[in-house]
Design a protein around this motif. Structure first.
Motif, PDB file in Angstrom:
ATOM      1  N   VAL A 130      -0.472  -7.983  -4.744  1.00 35.44           N
ATOM      2  CA  VAL A 130      -1.513  -6.991  -4.986  1.00 35.44           C
ATOM      3  C   VAL A 130      -0.784  -5.640  -4.451  1.00 35.44           C
ATOM      4  O   VAL A 130      -0.030  -5.389  -3.244  1.00 35.44           O
ATOM      5  CB  VAL A 130      -2.752  -6.921  -3.887  1.00 35.44           C
ATOM      6  CG1 VAL A 130      -3.563  -6.235  -4.534  1.00 35.44           C
ATOM      7  CG2 VAL A 130      -3.309  -9.075  -4.606  1.00 35.44           C
ATOM      8  N   GLY A 131      -0.602  -4.653  -5.717  1.00 38.44           N
ATOM      9  CA  GLY A 131      -0.663  -3.042  -5.198  1.00 38.44           C
ATOM     10  C   GLY A 131      -1.396  -2.648  -5.083  1.00 38.44           C
ATOM     11  O   GLY A 131      -2.259  -2.866  -5.758  1.00 38.44           O
ATOM     12  N   ILE A 132      -1.422  -1.823  -4.035  1.00 39.95           N
ATOM     13  CA  ILE A 132      -2.356  -0.938  -4.264  1.00 39.95           C
ATOM     14  C   ILE A 132      -2.295   0.860  -3.756  1.00 39.95           C
ATOM     15  O   ILE A 132      -1.747   0.839  -3.031  1.00 39.95           O
ATOM     16  CB  ILE A 132      -3.764  -0.731  -2.549  1.00 39.95           C
ATOM     17  CG1 ILE A 132      -4.356  -2.512  -2.946  1.00 39.95           C
ATOM     18  CG2 ILE A 132      -4.788  -0.576  -2.539  1.00 39.95           C
ATOM     19  CD1 ILE A 132      -4.714  -3.356  -1.680  1.00 39.95           C
ATOM     20  N   ILE A 133      -2.893   1.269  -4.552  1.00 41.94           N
ATOM     21  CA  ILE A 133      -2.057   3.410  -4.371  1.00 41.94           C
ATOM     22  C   ILE A 133      -3.851   3.464  -4.772  1.00 41.94           C
ATOM     23  O   ILE A 133      -4.665   3.958  -5.026  1.00 41.94           O
ATOM     24  CB  ILE A 133      -1.702   3.318  -6.044  1.00 41.94           C
ATOM     25  CG1 ILE A 133      -1.424   4.603  -5.845  1.00 41.94           C
ATOM     26  CG2 ILE A 133      -2.734   3.264  -6.594  1.00 41.94           C
ATOM     27  CD1 ILE A 133      -0.434   5.017  -7.182  1.00 41.94           C
ATOM     28  N   ALA A 134      -3.325   4.608  -3.652  1.00 45.89           N
ATOM     29  CA  ALA A 134      -4.045   5.589  -2.655  1.00 45.89           C
ATOM     30  C   ALA A 134      -4.484   6.708  -4.303  1.00 45.89           C
ATOM     31  O   ALA A 134      -4.023   7.059  -4.964  1.00 45.89           O
ATOM     32  CB  ALA A 134      -3.543   6.728  -2.053  1.00 45.89           C
ATOM     33  N   ILE A 137       1.218  -1.428  -0.063  1.00 49.08           N
ATOM     34  CA  ILE A 137      -0.067   0.040  -0.280  1.00 49.08           C
ATOM     35  C   ILE A 137       1.017   1.246  -0.037  1.00 49.08           C
ATOM     36  O   ILE A 137       1.948   1.195   1.137  1.00 49.08           O
ATOM     37  CB  ILE A 137      -0.761   0.180   1.414  1.00 49.08           C
ATOM     38  CG1 ILE A 137      -0.096  -0.232   2.436  1.00 49.08           C
ATOM     39  CG2 ILE A 137      -1.931  -0.981   1.121  1.00 49.08           C
ATOM     40  CD1 ILE A 137      -1.231   0.274   3.484  1.00 49.08           C
ATOM     41  N   GLY A 138       0.519   2.129  -0.807  1.00 44.09           N
ATOM     42  CA  GLY A 138       1.317   3.868  -0.862  1.00 44.09           C
ATOM     43  C   GLY A 138       0.524   4.545  -1.984  1.00 44.09           C
ATOM     44  O   GLY A 138      -0.043   4.333  -2.401  1.00 44.09           O
ATOM     45  N   ALA A 139       1.541   5.778  -1.591  1.00 43.66           N
ATOM     46  CA  ALA A 139       0.478   6.579  -2.716  1.00 43.66           C
ATOM     47  C   ALA A 139       1.347   7.208  -3.419  1.00 43.66           C
ATOM     48  O   ALA A 139       3.215   7.574  -3.146  1.00 43.66           O
ATOM     49  CB  ALA A 139      -0.312   8.031  -1.198  1.00 43.66           C
ATOM     50  N   GLY A 140       1.120   7.857  -4.693  1.00 47.15           N
ATOM     51  CA  GLY A 140       1.596   8.586  -5.378  1.00 47.15           C
ATOM     52  C   GLY A 140       2.907   7.821  -5.951  1.00 47.15           C
ATOM     53  O   GLY A 140       2.391   7.037  -6.162  1.00 47.15           O
ATOM     54  N   THR A 141       4.335   8.845  -6.291  1.00 47.76           N
ATOM     55  CA  THR A 141       5.423   7.564  -6.562  1.00 47.76           C
ATOM     56  C   THR A 141       5.799   6.424  -5.812  1.00 47.76           C
ATOM     57  O   THR A 141       5.688   4.942  -6.331  1.00 47.76           O
ATOM     58  CB  THR A 141       6.709   7.953  -6.305  1.00 47.76           C
ATOM     59  OG1 THR A 141       6.554   8.856  -7.124  1.00 47.76           O
ATOM     60  CG2 THR A 141       8.174   7.755  -6.900  1.00 47.76           C
ATOM     61  N   SER A 142       5.711   6.094  -4.103  1.00 45.73           N
ATOM     62  CA  SER A 142       5.466   5.092  -3.752  1.00 45.73           C
ATOM     63  C   SER A 142       4.368   3.996  -3.945  1.00 45.73           C
ATOM     64  O   SER A 142       4.993   2.428  -4.047  1.00 45.73           O
ATOM     65  CB  SER A 142       5.135   4.986  -1.804  1.00 45.73           C
ATOM     66  OG  SER A 142       6.150   6.601  -2.005  1.00 45.73           O
ATOM     67  N   ALA A 153      -4.481   6.873 -10.198  1.00 46.02           N
ATOM     68  CA  ALA A 153      -3.558   7.555  -8.951  1.00 46.02           C
ATOM     69  C   ALA A 153      -2.544   7.148 -10.236  1.00 46.02           C
ATOM     70  O   ALA A 153      -1.272   7.688 -10.292  1.00 46.02           O
ATOM     71  CB  ALA A 153      -3.699   7.508  -8.234  1.00 46.02           C
ATOM     72  N   ILE A 154      -2.614   6.042 -10.318  1.00 49.01           N
ATOM     73  CA  ILE A 154      -0.893   5.358 -11.641  1.00 49.01           C
ATOM     74  C   ILE A 154      -0.641   6.051 -12.390  1.00 49.01           C
ATOM     75  O   ILE A 154       0.466   6.387 -13.018  1.00 49.01           O
ATOM     76  CB  ILE A 154      -0.885   4.279 -11.809  1.00 49.01           C
ATOM     77  CG1 ILE A 154      -1.744   3.021 -10.598  1.00 49.01           C
ATOM     78  CG2 ILE A 154      -0.207   3.158 -12.867  1.00 49.01           C
ATOM     79  CD1 ILE A 154      -2.764   1.697 -11.476  1.00 49.01           C
ATOM     80  N   ARG A 155      -2.181   7.025 -13.127  1.00 51.59           N
ATOM     81  CA  ARG A 155      -1.370   7.784 -14.318  1.00 51.59           C
ATOM     82  C   ARG A 155      -1.562   9.201 -14.470  1.00 51.59           C
ATOM     83  O   ARG A 155      -0.165  10.219 -14.367  1.00 51.59           O
ATOM     84  CB  ARG A 155      -2.115   7.505 -16.055  1.00 51.59           C
ATOM     85  CG  ARG A 155      -1.311   6.391 -16.260  1.00 51.59           C
ATOM     86  CD  ARG A 155      -2.517   6.184 -17.334  1.00 51.59           C
ATOM     87  NE  ARG A 155      -2.063   4.927 -18.105  1.00 51.59           N
ATOM     88  CZ  ARG A 155      -1.149   4.564 -18.940  1.00 51.59           C
ATOM     89  NH1 ARG A 155       0.212   5.812 -18.843  1.00 51.59           N
ATOM     90  NH2 ARG A 155      -0.881   3.384 -19.218  1.00 51.59           N
ATOM     91  N   LYS A 156      -2.330   9.337 -12.978  1.00 54.06           N
ATOM     92  CA  LYS A 156      -2.655  11.118 -12.656  1.00 54.06           C
ATOM     93  C   LYS A 156      -3.141  11.066 -11.240  1.00 54.06           C
ATOM     94  O   LYS A 156      -3.573  10.749 -10.315  1.00 54.06           O
ATOM     95  CB  LYS A 156      -4.436  10.950 -13.362  1.00 54.06           C
ATOM     96  CG  LYS A 156      -4.344  12.963 -12.859  1.00 54.06           C
ATOM     97  CD  LYS A 156      -5.519  12.916 -14.188  1.00 54.06           C
ATOM     98  CE  LYS A 156      -5.812  14.982 -13.970  1.00 54.06           C
ATOM     99  NZ  LYS A 156      -6.972  15.373 -14.911  1.00 54.06           N
TER     100      LYS A 156
END
Length: 274
Positions: A92-96, A64-69, A101-104
Motif C-alpha cells: 500500500v502506498g500512502i502519500i501526504a 509513506i511519503g510526500a511529494g515525489t517520494s 497529491a499524486i497529480r497536484k
C-alpha cells in the motif's frame, strides 16, 4: 545533519548551456546513482529480508511519503498486483495529502506530523505489517511522525532516504541511506534522489515477490492479463512450459485466467505443478 541533497549543484550557468550540454551533464550526474545504490545493498538486503518474513506470515508492506517520494511509493505499490497477481492491499502506498497529491501538490501536507499515522490506521495496520518511510531529504515531518507512531505501536519500520544521519533514518529500524549528493538543479530531488528511490523500490518489491514465489524462473506467472500484450506474453509462456500450439495455449490461458493456473492444469495429468 548535513543535507547533501540541498547543496549547490556541481554545475553553474545552467540557463546558458546548450541543449546538448544540458542533456550530457544530466546524464553524467545520473550515472552516479547506481553506484550510490550499490553501496547501500547491505541495508536494502536487511529491509527486504524483514519484509519477506513479515509478508510470509500474513503482513503487509506500507509506503509513506510526500511529494515525489510519496508518488514513487504509490507507483511501486500499484504495480505489484498486475505484475505479481497479489491482492491490492498487500503493498500500500500512502502519500501526504491523499490521492489528490499524486497529480497536484497539496500545500503543507508534508509538514503534518500526525497525519501519517491517521492515514495508516485507516488500513487497520498492526504488528504483522512493515512501514517504510520514503523521504529524499530524510527530514519530512509527515514521514518522521508516521515512523515514530509505528514504532510506538510495535510495528517494524524502514526507510529510503538520500542523506546520511537523517531524522527519518534515526526513526527507522531498517534504514536505507542512498547518498546521491547535490542535484543538477540545486535541491531538485525529483532527479537523482528520485531515481535512486525508484531503483531501491524496484529492488525491494521485486526481490520480496520472488521470494514469496510470485515468479517462476524469470517469468511473471501470476501477472494479471489486463491487455492484449500481456495475454500474448502469457500465451507464449504457456506454450514454452507445455509445448502446446498457440491456439490451444491461448484457450487454456483464457479458461484459467493466469499462466500458473493454466500450466498447472496441463501438468496435473503428469502429477506435477508449476
Amino acid at each position: 545533519m548535513e543535507r547533501t541533497t540541498e547543496k549547490d549543484s556541481n554545475y553553474t550557468g545552467l540557463d546558458k548551456m546548450s541543449l546538448h550540454e544540458l542533456l550530457l551533464n544530466i546524464s553524467n550526474e545520473d550515472k552516479t546513482v547506481p553506484n550510490a545504490v550499490e553501496k547501500a545493498l547491505p541495508q536494502i538486503e536487511a529491509l527486504a529480508a524483514l519484509v519477506t518474513d513479515k509478508m510470509r506470515n500474513g503482513g503487509r508492506l506500507f509506503y509513506i511519503g510526500a511529494g515525489t517520494s510519496g508518488r514513487l511509493g504509490v507507483v511501486d505499490a500499484s504495480e505489484c498486483p498486475p505484475t505479481f497477481g497479489v491482492p491490492f492491499d498487500w503493498v500500500v502506498g500512502i502519500i501526504a495529502g491523499g490521492d489528490t497529491a499524486i497529480r497536484k501538490a497539496v500545500e503543507f501536507a508534508e509538514d503534518d506530523t500526525e497525519q501519517a499515522w491517521k492515514d495508516l490506521k485507516a488500513f487497520d495496520i498492526n504488528s504483522n505489517d512493515v512501514v517504510v518511510g520514503i523521504a529524499a531529504s530524510g527530514t519530512t515531518p509527515y514521514v518522521i511522525g508516521g515512523l515514530k507512531a509505528a514504532n510506538q505501536q510495535g510495528i517494524a519500520t524502514g526507510c529510503i532516504v538520500c542523506n546520511s544521519g537523517s531524522p527519518v533514518a534515526a526513526e527507522a529500524h531498517y534504514p536505507v541511506e542512498v547518498v546521491t549528493g547535490p542535484e543538477f538543479i540545486t535541491g531538485s530531488t525529483r532527479m537523482k534522489a528520485g531515481t535512486a528511490q525508484k531503483l531501491v523500490l524496484n529492488m525491494l518489491s521485486t526481490s520480496v515477490m520472488i521470494q514469496l514465489g510470485r515468479v517462476k524462473g524469470n517469468k511473471m506467472v501470476d501477472m494479471q492479463l489486463s491487455n492484449n500484450k500481456l495475454v500474448d506474453r502469457g500465451t507464449h509462456m504457456v506454450m514454452a512450459e507445455t509445448g502446446l500450439d498457440k491456439a490451444t495455449a491461448a484457450k487454456l490461458l483464457k479458461e484459467h485466467g493466469s499462466v500458473r493456473a493454466a500450466v498447472n492444469e496441463y501438468l496435473l495429468q503428469q502429477g506435477d505443478r508449476l
